[in-house]
Write a protein that holds these residues in place. Structure first.
Motif, PDB file in Angstrom:
ATOM      1  N   TYR A 312      56.401  43.180  20.877  1.00  0.00           N
ATOM      2  CA  TYR A 312      57.217  43.104  22.127  1.00  0.00           C
ATOM      3  C   TYR A 312      57.378  41.548  22.421  1.00  0.00           C
ATOM      4  N   PRO A 313      58.016  40.807  21.801  1.00  0.00           N
ATOM      5  CA  PRO A 313      58.182  39.602  21.921  1.00  0.00           C
ATOM      6  C   PRO A 313      58.807  39.237  23.080  1.00  0.00           C
ATOM      7  N   THR A 314      59.746  40.073  23.583  1.00  0.00           N
ATOM      8  CA  THR A 314      60.338  39.761  24.812  1.00  0.00           C
ATOM      9  C   THR A 314      59.619  40.253  25.972  1.00  0.00           C
ATOM     10  N   TRP A 315      58.649  41.008  25.709  1.00  0.00           N
ATOM     11  CA  TRP A 315      58.044  41.676  26.807  1.00  0.00           C
ATOM     12  C   TRP A 315      57.296  40.430  27.877  1.00  0.00           C
ATOM     13  N   SER A 316      57.305  40.809  29.002  1.00  0.00           N
ATOM     14  CA  SER A 316      56.396  40.049  29.759  1.00  0.00           C
ATOM     15  C   SER A 316      55.845  40.792  30.911  1.00  0.00           C
ATOM     16  N   ALA A 317      54.463  40.303  31.178  1.00  0.00           N
ATOM     17  CA  ALA A 317      53.860  41.274  32.132  1.00  0.00           C
ATOM     18  C   ALA A 317      54.582  41.311  33.504  1.00  0.00           C
ATOM     19  N   ARG A 318      55.487  40.362  33.705  1.00  0.00           N
ATOM     20  CA  ARG A 318      56.332  40.706  34.863  1.00  0.00           C
ATOM     21  C   ARG A 318      57.056  41.937  34.707  1.00  0.00           C
TER      22      ARG A 318
END
Length: 515
Positions: A312-318
DNA sequence: TACCCTTTGAAGGTA
DNA sequence: TACCTTCAAAGGGTA
């Protein structure tokens, strides 16, 4: 993760930078920078030598950033690196079918029989099999349940926002032994295939391999944790014109991995069922682990994060924060979020009562006396010793900051600590709890919440902040009368009395509370 | 039924 | 840069 970063072999605080494993890249840098890691993790690193060339890229952080920015243009440098990674991994750790599941396809050598850390000694072993999970589930932070068959619409949903794009699967090629470059041509949605293909999990639909980190946006995870294979139920997907975005869970950190593994053991030993109590025990045990033992989990967590990044390269905890905010997806409802926000405000309000103090251990003792720093200071956090500008307690208690109260903290802080210990004492584990192993601190909550001094030097300052967090939460949730009582007592107490209380392992607090 | 509790660590946001 | 907040797992407890 103090244990891993305690510079120079002394206590954790030595180097605040010891926040090792914060990121692969950072960790790598830290390892190079800190003598500690060189020595204490020598075995680990040596055992990871094969992988180190793979995963511990020169700058893993850059790798992630690169991955994230890959959508803007993946740097050739990274690409080359990852290609190399793929090649190496092809011939390395993932060739074994013994790890048929994400993420622990990436199991490091230390977890292999011929590693410096024998599997038998490796606590990172089978966990929660008692829960009917795959033997490797313990090492599969997201659980094998995620690999349940048939999640049909994956590509569609996954191609949406949450950065679930898979066109970075060239990275995955390394983990899944795909021919370098081959995956790069796979479309984002298709990039999932490597999973199933490589994993060789029979019966799985090629397109339906969900990532363990992905959970249905609806419903409580606890209830469907063994059925998370579906991002969205087909019927629901059809029903809803706009399927809810899948929730990509955060990768598990080292402690979470440890918890997953050890929970069953603790439950068995202590006949406990209440997770809160179990987690307390686990937390203590965690601190009792040797650096090497913890290093395993940190390494696992690091790999977990790394794979998570790649998946999930674009995943962010946000994203998960936002999920709660928007209420569109995520386990947290708006109401829940609102409550958390409320709690947050309460915390802030409470913290506002603390005047704070410019004084800090860091400034007062300097780098040459880091051992005298309080835990938070060692972590470059807010100093708890001079919160009120009061005197400095015995530095020896700094590592017990979780339990140690600041010399004369604000009532609220006392309150927090107070409640923390009240919980410790009022909610003890069941009597059936077995005594702790010889090398471990008390696994069952005892009258003295202190971690043994012998462990003090290794106690991560996080314990302090963590407890503070917990206390803060308790503050919001618990009545204040006990707090006031304790506060008055403490505020009227001399520093000597407080010191004595500390020396007594908080017995004074307990006593005052029970009075 | 939904949330709380409890732990540590990671990540992101804010000042 | 320091600090704060949230989330990750888990499941009994609680309102």
């Amino acid at each position: 993760m103090p244990q891993l970063s305690s510079g120079g072999g002394d206590d954790l605080g030595a180097n605040d930078e010891m926040i090792s494993f914060k990121d692969e890249g950072e960790q790598e840098e830290k390892i190079q920078e800190n003598a500690f890691t060189e020595r204490d993790l020598a075995d680990l690193k040596s055992s990871l030598v094969n992988e180190s060339e793979i995963n511990q890229s020169p700058n893993a952080a850059a790798v992630r950033r690169g991955q994230q920015s890959e959508q803007r243009g993946f740097p050739d440098k990274h690409r080359e690196h990852l290609d190399g990674v793929s090649k190496q991994q092809d011939g390395g750790m993932y060739k074994s079918p013994a790890y048929p599941g994400y993420p622990f396809l990436m199991l490091p050598d230390p977890y292999l029989p011929n590693s410096s850390v024998s599997p038998s000694s490796n606590k990172v072993s089978v966990v929660q099999q008692s829960h009917g999970m795959h033997p490797l589930t313990s090492l599969l932070p997201y659980g094998n349940d995620h690999f349940s068959p048939s999640p049909p619409h994956l590509p569609t949903d996954m191609s949406q926002k949450t950065g679930v794009h898979r066109h970075q699967s060239q990275d995955l090629s390394g983990y899944y032994s795909l021919p370098p470059g081959g995956v790069g041509q796979i479309t984002p949605s298709m990039s999932w295939f490597p999973h199933s293909l490589m994993l060789g999990t029979s019966g799985m639909h090629p397109t339906g391999i969900p990532h363990p980190a992905i959970v249905p946006p609806t419903g409580k995870q606890d209830h469907d944790q063994y059925d998370r294979g579906m991002y969205v139920k087909p019927q629901e997907a059809k029903r809803e014109k706009e399927p809810k975005k899948p929730v990509i869970k955060k990768p598990l950190n080292a402690f979470m991995l440890y918890m997953k593994e050890m929970r069953a053991k603790v439950i068995a030993e202590c006949t406990l069922k209440e997770s809160a109590a179990i987690n307390q025990i686990l937390g203590r045990r965690w601190h009792a682990l040797t650096r090497e033992e913890q290093a395993k989990y940190y390494e696992l967590a690091r790999k977990e994060r790394q794979l998570h990044m790649q998946l999930y390269p674009t995943w962010s905890a946000r994203d998960n924060y936002e999920a709660g905010l928007s209420g569109v997806a995520g386990e947290k409802s708006k109401a829940d979020w609102g409550k958390k926000k409320r709690r947050k405000r309460e915390k802030q309000q409470d913290s506002n009562t603390d005047p704070g103090s410019p004084k800090k251990c860091r400034a007062r003792f300097g780098l040459n006396q880091q051992t005298d720093w309080c835990g938070p200071c060692r972590r470059k956090k807010k100093c708890i010793r001079y919160l009120q500008g009061g005197g400095c307690p015995s530095p020896t208690s700094s590592d017990l900051s979780a339990i140690d109260s600041p010399p004369s903290p604000s009532p609220s802080r006392h309150h927090h600590h107070h409640h923390h210990h009240r919980l410790l004492y009022q909610r003890p584990p069941s009597p059936g709890c077995s005594p702790p192993p010889p090398t471990s601190p008390p696994t069952c909550l005892s009258l003295s919440p202190h971690t043994p001094r012998s462990h003090a030097t290794r106690l991560p300052p996080e314990q302090s902040t963590a407890n503070k967090r917990g206390d803060l939460r308790q503050l919001a949730a618990k009545p204040a009368h006990t707090h006031l009582e304790l506060s008055s007592r403490q505020t009227n107490s001399s520093s000597t009395a407080l010191s004595a209380a500390k020396a007594a392992g908080l017995s004074l607090k307990v006593l005052s509370e029970t009075q």
